[in-house]
Design an enzyme around this catalytic site. Structure first.
Site, PDB file in Angstrom:
ATOM      1  CE1 TYR A 156      64.301  13.510 -24.209  1.00  0.00           C
ATOM      2  CE2 TYR A 156      66.011  13.620 -26.241  1.00  0.00           C
ATOM      3  CZ  TYR A 156      65.745  13.268 -25.162  1.00  0.00           C
ATOM      4  OH  TYR A 156      66.287  11.918 -24.531  1.00  0.00           O
ATOM      5  CE  LYS A 160      67.228  14.070 -22.259  1.00  0.00           C
ATOM      6  NZ  LYS A 160      67.431  13.857 -20.771  1.00  0.00           N
TER       7      LYS A 160
HETATM    8  N1  LIG Z   1      67.403   5.516 -24.834  1.00  0.00           N
HETATM    9  C1  LIG Z   1      68.445   6.536 -25.263  1.00  0.00           C
HETATM   10  O1  LIG Z   1      68.785   6.278 -26.461  1.00  0.00           O
HETATM   11  C2  LIG Z   1      68.348   7.874 -24.741  1.00  0.00           C
HETATM   12  C3  LIG Z   1      69.165   8.829 -25.592  1.00  0.00           C
HETATM   13  C4  LIG Z   1      69.431  10.092 -25.014  1.00  0.00           C
HETATM   14  C5  LIG Z   1      68.871  10.336 -23.796  1.00  0.00           C
HETATM   15  N2  LIG Z   1      68.203   9.383 -23.204  1.00  0.00           N
HETATM   16  C6  LIG Z   1      67.745   9.943 -21.861  1.00  0.00           C
HETATM   17  O2  LIG Z   1      68.024   8.815 -20.612  1.00  0.00           O
HETATM   18  C7  LIG Z   1      66.975   8.819 -19.913  1.00  0.00           C
HETATM   19  C8  LIG Z   1      66.064   7.552 -19.798  1.00  0.00           C
HETATM   20  O3  LIG Z   1      65.655   7.427 -20.792  1.00  0.00           O
HETATM   21  P1  LIG Z   1      65.046   5.650 -21.367  1.00  0.00           P
HETATM   22  O4  LIG Z   1      65.434   5.628 -22.954  1.00  0.00           O
HETATM   23  O5  LIG Z   1      65.624   4.594 -20.394  1.00  0.00           O
HETATM   24  O6  LIG Z   1      63.580   6.098 -21.443  1.00  0.00           O
HETATM   25  P2  LIG Z   1      62.340   5.099 -20.759  1.00  0.00           P
HETATM   26  O7  LIG Z   1      60.976   5.555 -21.406  1.00  0.00           O
HETATM   27  O8  LIG Z   1      62.710   3.479 -20.806  1.00  0.00           O
HETATM   28  O9  LIG Z   1      62.320   5.093 -19.119  1.00  0.00           O
HETATM   29  C9  LIG Z   1      62.033   6.269 -18.547  1.00  0.00           C
HETATM   30  C10 LIG Z   1      61.661   6.152 -17.068  1.00  0.00           C
HETATM   31  O10 LIG Z   1      61.476   7.296 -16.506  1.00  0.00           O
HETATM   32  C11 LIG Z   1      60.232   7.313 -15.696  1.00  0.00           C
HETATM   33  N3  LIG Z   1      59.663   8.443 -15.624  1.00  0.00           N
HETATM   34  C12 LIG Z   1      59.131   9.547 -16.575  1.00  0.00           C
HETATM   35  N4  LIG Z   1      58.754  10.704 -15.882  1.00  0.00           N
HETATM   36  C13 LIG Z   1      59.086  10.665 -14.707  1.00  0.00           C
HETATM   37  C14 LIG Z   1      59.075  11.444 -13.701  1.00  0.00           C
HETATM   38  N5  LIG Z   1      58.666  12.457 -13.721  1.00  0.00           N
HETATM   39  N6  LIG Z   1      59.566  11.075 -12.350  1.00  0.00           N
HETATM   40  C15 LIG Z   1      60.055   9.737 -12.110  1.00  0.00           C
HETATM   41  N7  LIG Z   1      60.105   8.785 -13.107  1.00  0.00           N
HETATM   42  C16 LIG Z   1      59.751   9.513 -14.504  1.00  0.00           C
HETATM   43  C17 LIG Z   1      59.301   6.436 -16.585  1.00  0.00           C
HETATM   44  O11 LIG Z   1      58.112   5.829 -15.844  1.00  0.00           O
HETATM   45  C18 LIG Z   1      60.300   5.332 -17.143  1.00  0.00           C
HETATM   46  O12 LIG Z   1      60.239   4.124 -16.373  1.00  0.00           O
HETATM   47  C19 LIG Z   1      65.824  10.089 -20.231  1.00  0.00           C
HETATM   48  O13 LIG Z   1      66.349  10.993 -19.570  1.00  0.00           O
HETATM   49  C20 LIG Z   1      66.354  10.305 -21.797  1.00  0.00           C
HETATM   50  O14 LIG Z   1      65.698  11.387 -22.177  1.00  0.00           O
HETATM   51  C21 LIG Z   1      67.953   8.188 -23.582  1.00  0.00           C
END
Ligand SMILES: NC(=O)c1ccc[n+]([C@@H]2O[C@H](COP(=O)([O-])OP(=O)(O)OC[C@H]3O[C@@H](n4cnc5c(N)ncnc54)[C@H](O)[C@@H]3O)[C@@H](O)[C@H]2O)c1
Length: 302
Positions: A156, A160
């Site tokens: 990851y 990232k």
């Molecule tokens: N939540 C955090 O604190 C955090 C921190 C750093 C980065 N991020 C990044 O933010 C983004 C969103 O994360 P989140 O926490 O909302 O996650 P989440 O799991 O709540 O939501 C992610 C969504 O993406 C969809 N998804 C996954 N793979 C897919 C694909 N190949 N094509 C289309 N849709 C797809 C899933 O079905 C889901 O609805 C991600 O890229 C994650 O790595 C989140």
């Protein structure tokens, strides 16, 4: 008047978490929104929410890391909503494990969804804008897990950190075409992070402010999707709660040289300590996440 009146934006992975909040916020700012999702039910629920609020949204089902699906998302924007102005690359997954236990499948899945999942829609969107001579805005989703380095997330984190570089490079390539590309490192309580943030109902400054709510990230993303931010590109921002941070990319902290001569291994080994002495950096691995400006405890409200 919304910041995005008359505009159209795509959000990948918009069915839940950060992407859902971003899609709703973009719609509230006046944009027509393409909800990109692999999970049809989750995606449709967000389309319905936007529509119920009086906004305009359409669903594009498919894996955004597949070239055909990514091209179809862009086509959906243009054919069903009439244009495309912004792309938010948000979709992501986790397969956390230390490297020695990590399977090739866990490595490949994470690299594909994040890196190819950024390449494919960005490639399709920017080609569309360049072919039509129009400006556009891309928001990429990196993570402090990558740019600072978090234990147990080599797949990851590599993806990232790659996304942060991707944004900086694609920004340079497209600046003269009026296309901006920035990256955010969000932090919020979602399905992805409920283990880390689940119990925290952080207060920040005000008792009723939920610091880790995913929707706190969305207004800055809406700003980066708007023409109001056309002067900003190739930057990496930290976004959480009430806070937006600006990250500086890797910078060279110190140098030693050998007076115009090639080093021998022994010579360079004898001088390498100078690099650490002048910077105060430790030769051993350091926990980059410890360098965050915030801690969950500070923001826990407890
Ligand atoms: N939540 C955090 O604190 C955090 C921190 C750093 C980065 N991020 C990044 O933010 C983004 C969103 O994360 P989140 O926490 O909302 O996650 P989440 O799991 O709540 O939501 C992610 C969504 O993406 C969809 N998804 C996954 N793979 C897919 C694909 N190949 N094509 C289309 N849709 C797809 C899933 O079905 C889901 O609805 C991600 O890229 C994650 O790595 C989140």
């Amino acid at each position: 008047m919304g910041l995005l009146d008359g505009k159209v934006a795509i959000v990948t992975g918009a069915g839940r978490g950060l992407g859902r909040g971003e899609a709703l916020e973009l719609a509230r700012e006046g944009a027509g929104v393409v909800v990109g999702e692999v999970d049809e039910a989750a995606g449709q629920a967000v389309v319905d929410e936007i529509t119920a609020e009086g906004g305009q949204a359409v669903l594009a089902i498919g894996d955004c890391s597949e070239i055909d699906s990514a091209q179809a998302i862009v086509r959906t924007a243009v054919e069903q909503l009439g244009r495309l102005d912004a792309l938010v690359n948000n979709a992501g997954i986790l397969r956390d494990r230390t490297l020695v236990k990590m399977t090739p499948e866990e490595w490949d899945a994470v690299i594909k969804v994040h890196l190819r999942g950024h390449y494919a829609p960005t490639h399709a969107a920017i080609n569309h804008w360049r072919d039509n001579g129009q400006p556009g805005h891309v928001v990429c989703t990196a993570s402090t897990s990558g740019i600072l380095g978090n234990f147990g997330q080599s797949n990851y984190g590599a993806a990232k950190a790659g996304i942060a570089s991707f944004a900086q490079i694609v920004a340079q390539e497209n600046w003269k075409h009026g296309i901006t590309v920035n990256a955010i490192c969000p932090a919020a309580r979602t399905r992805m992070t409920e283990g880390a943030y689940g119990e925290l109902k952080a207060a920040g400054g005000k008792a009723d402010f939920d610091f880790w709510h995913p929707d706190n990230v969305a207004p800055f993303v809406a700003y980066l999707c708007s023409d109001a931010s056309s002067h900003i590109s190739g930057k990496v921002f930290g976004v959480q709660g009430d806070t937006v941070e600006l990250y500086r990319p890797f910078v060279s902290e110190a140098a030693i040289d050998n007076g115009g001569n090639r080093w021998s291994a022994e010579q360079v080994g004898g001088r390498v300590a100078e690099l650490f002495e002048t910077t105060g950096m430790e030769p051993a691995p350091q926990n980059g996440m410890a360098r965050l400006r915030y801690t969950m405890k500070d923001r826990s409200g407890s």
